[in-house]
Scaffold this active site. Structure first.
Site, short mmCIF file in Angstrom:
data_model
loop_
_atom_site.label_atom_id
_atom_site.label_comp_id
_atom_site.label_asym_id
_atom_site.label_seq_id
_atom_site.Cartn_x
_atom_site.Cartn_y
_atom_site.Cartn_z
N HIS A 42 0.73 -7.90 2.48
CA HIS A 42 0.38 -6.54 2.08
C HIS A 42 -1.07 -6.22 2.45
CE1 HIS A 42 0.00 -3.50 -1.49
NE2 HIS A 42 0.05 -2.89 -0.34
N GLU A 59 -1.38 -5.91 6.12
CA GLU A 59 -0.89 -4.60 6.56
C GLU A 59 -1.98 -3.54 6.45
OE1 GLU A 59 0.40 -0.99 4.49
OE2 GLU A 59 1.71 -2.57 3.74
N HIS A 60 -2.72 -3.57 5.36
CA HIS A 60 -3.85 -2.65 5.21
C HIS A 60 -4.95 -2.95 6.23
CE1 HIS A 60 -3.37 -0.50 1.18
NE2 HIS A 60 -2.24 -1.16 1.34
N GLU A 79 -4.23 -1.13 -6.44
CA GLU A 79 -2.88 -0.61 -6.18
C GLU A 79 -1.85 -1.41 -6.96
OE1 GLU A 79 0.41 -0.37 -2.58
OE2 GLU A 79 -1.64 -0.99 -2.14
#
Length: 1043
Positions: A135, A138-139, A236
Site C-alpha cells: 500500500h 503504491e503511494h 489513512e
C-alpha cells in the site's frame, strides 16, 4: 477528488455490475449527472458492494459487429507475440492476448468501438506482514519517477488531464494503476506517467516519510517539542480501522485464510506500519514490480500499435524475463473441523445500544477462482440464499427480526484465490450467537431437502441476462476490475467474459439433474469443514487500548533514538517541509491544451411532451433493447412530519408487496421482468436564484423491450396498490433501516461533515442533512421509540397516497427510436391507471432562508477527524458559479492538498461548490481538526501570498479538473437526466461549460476578492471526530457539541 485507495478486499468480479468512480469515497451525489444536484440515497455505503451484496452482472454496451482481426496469433508486434485472438460477440469485443518475448510481460487488449479508453498496469503483490508495504509502495511510486522527477505527479496530473477515471489501488494480493480517458493525447500522456512511475520510480526517502510513516517533532523547527507519529497511509489506516464493518471484514479474511498472504493486512495495521523501513520498500519494488510480474490491460478504440511500441522500447527491451512463481498464491489448506474466533471493536456511539452492538458471521471457503463456471454457480447459489425476501437465509435469519439485518460481510466473495461465502448479522445480542449458528445449519438442511423454487431461480437468471445488456459508460473499466481477481491468478479471463455460455451450461446441468443445486449446497455448505464463525463485540476500552498501544509504540521509537538519530529526525522534518513547500517542476509534466478540449461532447436531442397531461421527457438513444423509465413525484403536498419520513418510505415501499401480491410474490415478479424498482429522495434547489427548492421522490426502473408492458404494469401495481398492513414485516424493515444508516459514517465522514456543514448555512441544506446526514440517525432512533409500528404504517400510507398521483408526476423515457411507438402505448396505458387528486399541487416550491453562522461538532469514538467549512456563494446560473468551480479546483490542487494532506498528514482534502450555491471545504481521515479549520480560513491569505501562482497555466489546469466532471461519459439510460431532475437543459449546460472555459485570470482574482476577502455573512463549520475539550479556545468560536 480522486484518491489512491486501499481496500480490505478488492471491489469486483465478472458477475458484479461495474461500479466505477471514486473508489475511495462513496457520495450521495447522483453520479449519473454532471454534479448538478443531489439525490439523497437511503444511506451512504461504507464498503464497495461485493458480488452478492447486491449481486449485479457487469454492465455492457450494445453489440458492435467486429471487422477483420487487427493482430494475428503467432505474429510479433514490437517485441510482443500475439498468443491468442478471440471474439466475444455478446459484448462486441475482439480480445487479443500478447506476451512480451524478452520480459514475459502479459498484455491483454480488448478492441472495441468505445471512445472511453482504459489502460492499467497490474502487479501481483503478496505481503507477508501487516506493515502496509504494498500500500505504501503504491503511494510512493506515484511521488516522482526518472522521467518525471516531480513531487507527486499523480495529484498534479489530476488537473492536467480530462481522465474519466484516474486512480491506483491495493488489494489483498494485487496492486493496480488504472486510468480511462476519451482523449487520445491525454491517454498517451497518462500512459507515460503511469509506466514510468511503476517501472522507474525515484522512491525517495522523503516520499517514504510523507506517504508511509515518520517520527517528527510536533513543532518541526523546535527540537524540544514532543515527538509524534505522522504519515498519509498511517493516518489513512487509522481511519479505515475506525469503521467496525471494515475491522470485521478484515478479520474475517485474515482468519478464514490464515496460512499465506491473506493472513495479513495489505493496507497496513496502524500499529505495524511503523515497523516498515525504506529498504523494505525498495526491495519489494525490485522484486514485485519486475516486468515479468506485471500485467498490462488496454481497452477501447485507440491505436494499440503505439502502446506496444512505446512499452517495448522504453521499458521492456532490456529486462530479462524471470520466473514469477514467487508471487503465486497457493490454495489455502482446508481445515478438518470448523473454527471460532471472537474479536473486539470500538463502541460506535452513533450505532445501536452497547449491549446490542454485536456482529456474527459464518463463512465457508468455496471453489478456486480459476473455475469460472463453478464461481458462476456459487454466485447464483448466493443470490438464492441471501438476496431478497424469497431467499433462504432472509426467511430464517432476517424475518425473525432479532438483529439489525445482514452485515457488510454478507455474500459470495470471488475476488481472491479461494472464493468464500459469508452470511452475517449486525446489531444482535450476544445471547443470540448460538441461535444464528443453529438457524444456519437448519436452513442449509432445509434447502437440501426442499431445493429452490424454479421461479426464484429464473428470476435470478433473468436479472443476470438483463444486466448483460444494460449499458455503462465505464464498461472498459468495469471489465478491468471484474477480471483482475481471476487474471491475477493466471485464470482464463477471456472465457470468463462468456457469461451467456455459463448461463447455458448452468441451465443444462439443472435440466440434467433436478437436484443439481441441492448437491452443490450439500458439497459447499453441509459437509464443508472449512468453516469460520467470527463474532465481534464492542469494548468500552477499545479506543483507550489503541491509544495506549500507539503511545507505547511511540515511546519505543523514541527510546531507540541516539543523539545521531535524534538529529536525523529533526533534520528530516525540516527537509520534508522544505520539499513540500518547494515550487513543483510542473513544466516536466505533459498537459493538454485548450484545442484538445474545446469541443463539447455531442448529446442526443431531448423531446419535451405532454402525454395524457403528464410532462414527459423522451430521449431516443441506442439502449441495446432496453427501455428506461424514470418518474418524479412532487412532494409539495407533504406536511413537515411526512417529509421527515420520506427516506424511510423510499426504503420500505418496494419491499412490502401489494394488495394483489404478497411481498415474496411481488419481489419475484419484479426481478423476473425488470432490474428492480428503486426509490430515492430527491432535492432540487432553484438553479436560478437558490431561493427555493423542490422536494420529491425519484423512481427508476428498466426492462428489456419485450418486457416493457410488464414493467409498466408492475409499476402501476406498486404505485396504486402498495400495502403497509403487515406491521410485523414493517417493524423488521424499519429496524434494519435504522441499523444500516449508522454503518459507514467513518468511511464517508467527509461527505457527512460537508452535508451537516451546509445545513448550518441554509434551511434547505439543513433539511437535507436531517433526511440523509448524521442528524437523520438520531431522528430515526427517537422516532421509532416514540411511535408504534401501526402508527408509522398509517403515516407512510398517507404519505404514499399523497405522492403517487398522476397530476404531481413527471416522467422520462429513454428508448430506441424503433421501439418508442410501442413503448408509448404501454406508457399511456400506465398513465390511464394512475389516480388524480385535483387539490394536489404540482409545483409548490419551498422557500430557502439563510442561517446565522454556527459551528457543530459530532463527537465520535474514532481516532481521526473529518473537517468541513461551508458558506453561501451564488446559484448555478450565476456567471460567477463556473468561475468559483474553477477556483475550487485550483484551491484543492495548489493549496489544500499540499498543506492539509502532504504537510499535515490528512488522507485527503479539497473544495467544491454545489448547485445549491454553497461553497465547501473538507478534509478526510485527518489527524488534525482546528489546524485544518485554520487552513480553510487562511485561503484568502494564501491566495494573496501566492498571487503570482494564479497564472494562465494554473487556471487552465483547474479548468481541466472541472471538465473531468462536466464531460464525463453518460450511459444511454441516463441521457437527459440533468434536465429531468434539475432543469438544466443541454443549451444551458453548453453555456455553463463555455463560460467556465472562458474564465480569465482577472475574473478569477475578482471572484477571490468578492467571496473570500471578507468573512461570509452565512457560513458554518463542522467536525466529525474525537472529543476536543480545547475546541472553543483554539478556534475562538462557540461550538454545539453533539455526542
Amino acid at each position: 477528488m480522486l484518491t489512491r485507495v486501499w481496500q480490505t478486499r478488492p471491489v469486483t468480479h465478472i458477475i458484479k455490475r461495474a461500479a466505477v468512480g471514486n473508489a475511495g469515497y462513496k457520495s450521495n451525489i447522483n453520479m449519473c449527472t454532471r454534479n448538478i444536484g443531489s439525490i439523497v440515497r437511503r444511506k451512504i455505503q461504507a464498503i464497495p458492494t461485493l458480488i452478492s451484496r447486491r449481486s449485479k452482472v457487469m454492465t455492457a454496451p450494445h453489440i458492435i459487429q467486429q471487422h477483420e482481426n487487427k493482430f494475428n496469433e503467432g505474429k510479433l508486434y514490437h517485441g510482443f507475440e500475439c498468443v491468442r485472438v478471440e471474439s466475444v460477440p455478446e459484448f462486441g469485443i475482439m480480445s487479443y492476448t500478447f506476451r512480451h518475448l524478452g520480459s514475459g510481460t502479459e498484455l491483454w487488449y480488448l478492441d472495441r468501438k468505445d471512445s472511453n479508453n482504459v489502460f492499467s498496469i497490474n502487479f501481483r503483490t503478496t505481503p507477508f506482514d501487516s506493515t502496509g508495504l504494498p500500500h505504501i509502495l503504491e503511494h510512493s511510486v506515484l511521488c516522482g519517477s526518472e522521467k518525471y522527477p516531480v513531487r507527486d505527479p499523480f495529484f498534479k496530473m489530476l488537473n492536467r488531464s480530462v481522465a474519466t477515471f484516474m486512480n491506483a489501488m491495493t488489494g489483498p494480493d494485487y496492486t493496480m494503476y488504472p486510468f480511462s480517458t476519451m482523449n487520445e493525447i491525454d491517454f498517451r500522456n497518462l500512459q507515460k506517467i503511469y509506466l514510468d512511475a511503476v517501472f522507474r520510480p525515484n522512491l525517495e526517502y522523503l516520499d517514504f516519510l510523507q506517504e508511509g510513516w515518520r517520527l517528527e517533532h510536533s513543532k518541526i523547527h523546535d527540537k524540544s517539542s514532543e515527538y509524534v507519529l505522522k504519515g498519509v497511509v498511517y493516518n489513512e489506516m487509522k481511519g479505515a480501522f475506525s469503521e467496525n464493518s471494515s475491522v470485521f471484514s478484515q478479520n474475517l479474511l485474515n482468519n478464514l485464510l490464515p496460512d499465506h498472504t491473506y493472513g495479513f493486512v495489505s493496507g497496513g495495521n496502524p500499529l505495524e506500519i511503523p515497523k516498515l523501513t525504506h529498504k523494505n520498500l525498495v526491495d519489494f519494488h525490485s522484486k514485485y514490480y519486475h516486468p515479468s510480474n506485471a500485467r498490462i490491460y488496454t481497452y477501447g478504440n485507440f491505436d494499440l500499435q503505439k502502446t506496444l511500441e512505446y512499452v517495448n522500447n522504453e521499458y521492456l527491451s532490456q529486462p530479462k524475463g524471470i520466473d514469477n512463481a514467487y508471487s503465486r498464491i497457493p490454495s489455502q489448506p482446508r481445515w478438518n473441523k470448523p473454527r471460532n474466533v471472537h474479536i473486539s471493536s470500538r463502541f460506535d456511539n452513533m450505532g445501536a445500544p452497547f449491549e446490542k452492538q454485536n456482529q456474527i458471521a459464518i463463512a465457508l471457503l468455496m471453489s478456486d477462482v480459476m473455475d469460472t463456471q463453478e464461481t458462476f454457480v456459487l454466485h447464483i447459489l448466493s443470490e438464492l440464499l441471501v438476496r431478497g425476501p424469497n431467499s433462504s437465509f432472509y426467511k430464517s435469519l432476517i424475518e425473525p427480526n432479532f438483529s439489525g439485518g445482514y452485515n457488510q460481510a454478507t455474500g459470495f466473495d470471488p475476488q481472491i484465490k479461494d472464493t468464500f461465502f459469508c452470511v452475517g448479522l449486525q446489531d444482535l445480542y450476544v445471547e443470540d450467537f448460538a441461535r444464528v449458528q443453529e438457524l444456519f445449519d437448519k436452513t442449509i438442511n432445509q434447502v437440501i431437502d426442499e431445493g429452490f423454487e424454479p421461479s426464484h431461480v429464473e428470476s435470478v437468471l433473468h436479472n443476470i441476462e438483463l444486466l448483460l445488456k444494460h449499458q455503462s459508460p465505464q464498461f472498459g473499466m468495469g471489465l478491468l476490475f471484474n477480471s483482475t481477481p481471476l487474471w491475477n491468478h493466471d485464470g482464463d479471463v477471456v472465457s470468463s467474459l462468456r457469461v451467456s455460455n455459463m448461463i447455458t451450461n448452468f441451465r443444462h446441468n439443472l435440466t440434467k439433474d433436478a437436484k443439481y443445486l441441492q448437491r452443490k449446497v450439500e458439497q459447499y455448505f453441509a459437509t464443508n469443514t472449512h468453516r469460520l464463525t467470527l463474532t465481534m463485540s464492542p469494548d468500552d476500552h477499545y479506543e483507550d487500548n489503541f491509544k495506549t498501544a500507539e503511545l507505547d509504540l511511540l515511546k519505543q521509537k523514541i527510546m531507540a533514538l541516539d543523539e545521531t538519530k535524534r538529529k536525523e529526525v529533526f533534520e528530516n522534518g525540516i527537509k520534508l517541509e522544505e520539499a513540500q513547500k518547494a515550487p513543483p517542476k510542473l513544466e516536466l509534466l505533459p498537459c493538454l491544451n485548450l484545442t484538445d478540449v474545446q469541443e463539447m461532447p455531442k448529446m442526443p436531442s431531448i423531446d419535451i411532451l405532454r402525454i395524457s397531461n403528464v410532462p414527459t421527457q423522451v430521449c431516443h438513444v441506442h439502449t441495446n433493447d432496453i427501455s428506461y423509465l424514470k418518474l418524479h413525484f412532487n412532494g409539495a403536498n407533504l406536511n413537515p412530519d411526512e417529509v421527515m419520513l420520506l427516506p424511510l418510505f423510499c426504503n420500505v415501499i418496494n419491499d412490502m408487496g401489494t394488495s394483489n401480491y404478497d411481498f415474496r410474490e411481488f419481489d419475484k415478479l419484479v426481478l423476473s421482468k425488470t432490474a428492480g424498482i428503486d426509490f430515492k429522495l430527491h432535492f432540487a434547489e432553484n438553479i436560478y436564484n437558490s431561493k427555493s427548492y423542490l422536494l420529491g421522490v425519484y423512481m427508476t426502473t428498466h426492462a428489456l423491450d419485450k418486457n416493457a408492458a410488464d414493467m409498466f404494469s408492475l409499476c402501476n401495481e406498486l404505485l396504486t396498490k402498495f400495502t403497509l398492513n403487515d406491521t410485523e414485516r414493517l417493524s423488521m424493515l424499519i429496524d434494519n433501516y435504522v441499523s444500516n444508516i449508522s454503518v459507514g459514517i467513518a468511511s464517508s465522514g467527509h461527505l457527512y461533515a460537508m452535508q451537516s456543514c451546509s445545513g448550518l448555512v441554509t434551511n434547505a441544506a439543513k433539511l437535507k442533512s436531517q433526511l440523509a446526514g448524521v442528524e437523520h440517525i438520531e431522528f430515526m432512533k427517537n422516532y421509532v421509540k416514540q411511535n408504534k409500528t401501526a402508527e408509522i404504517s398509517e403515516k407512510l400510507k398517507t404519505l404514499g397516497q399523497k405522492l403517487f398521483l398522476k397530476n404531481v408526476m413527471r416522467c422520462a423515457l429513454n428508448t430506441s427510436e424503433e421501439f418508442y411507438p410501442s413503448l408509448v402505448k404501454h406508457y399511456e396505458q400506465f398513465l390511464s391507471n394512475m389516480p388524480i387528486n385535483p387539490d394536489a399541487k404540482m409545483r409548490g416550491e419551498r422557500d430557502i432562508s439563510l442561517l446565522e453562522p454556527s459551528q457543530q461538532h459530532f463527537v465520535m469514538n474514532i481516532p481521526v477527524n473529518y473537517c468541513a467549512k461551508a458558506f453561501y456563494a451564488v446559484p448555478y446560473t450565476h456567471r460567477d458559479h463556473p468561475t468559483l468551480r474553477v477556483l475550487a479546483k485550483l484551491i484543492s490542487a495548489k493549496y489544500l492538498l499540499p498543506v492539509v494532506r502532504e504537510q499535515n498528514g490528512a488522507y485527503g482534502a479539497g473544495a467544491k461548490i454545489g448547485s445549491d450555491g454553497i461553497f465547501s471545504f473538507f478534509s478526510y481521515r485527518d489527524p488534525n481538526s482546528t489546524k485544518t479549520l485554520e487552513a480553510f480560513n487562511n485561503t484568502y491569505q494564501w491566495l494573496q501570498d501566492h498571487n503570482a501562482e494564479l497564472t494562465e497555466q494554473a487556471l487552465f489546469e483547474a479548468k481541466l479538473g472541472v471538465l473531468q466532471q462536466l464531460d464525463a461519459p453518460i450511459a444511454p439510460g441516463n441521457v437527459g437526466i440533468d434536465y429531468f431532475l434539475y432543469g438544466v437543459s443541454q443549451e444551458m449546460f453548453a453555456k455553463y461549460r463555455a463560460r467556465m472555459l472562458s474564465t480569465t485570470v482577472d475574473e478569477l482574482k475578482a471572484v477571490v476578492e468578492r467571496y473570500f476577502k471578507n468573512e461570509p455573512a452565512h457560513f458554518g463549520n463542522c467536525l466529525l471526530g474525537p472529543e476536543n475539550k480545547d475546541l472553543e479556545t483554539e478556534t475562538n468560536l462557540k461550538w454545539k457539541i453533539i455526542v
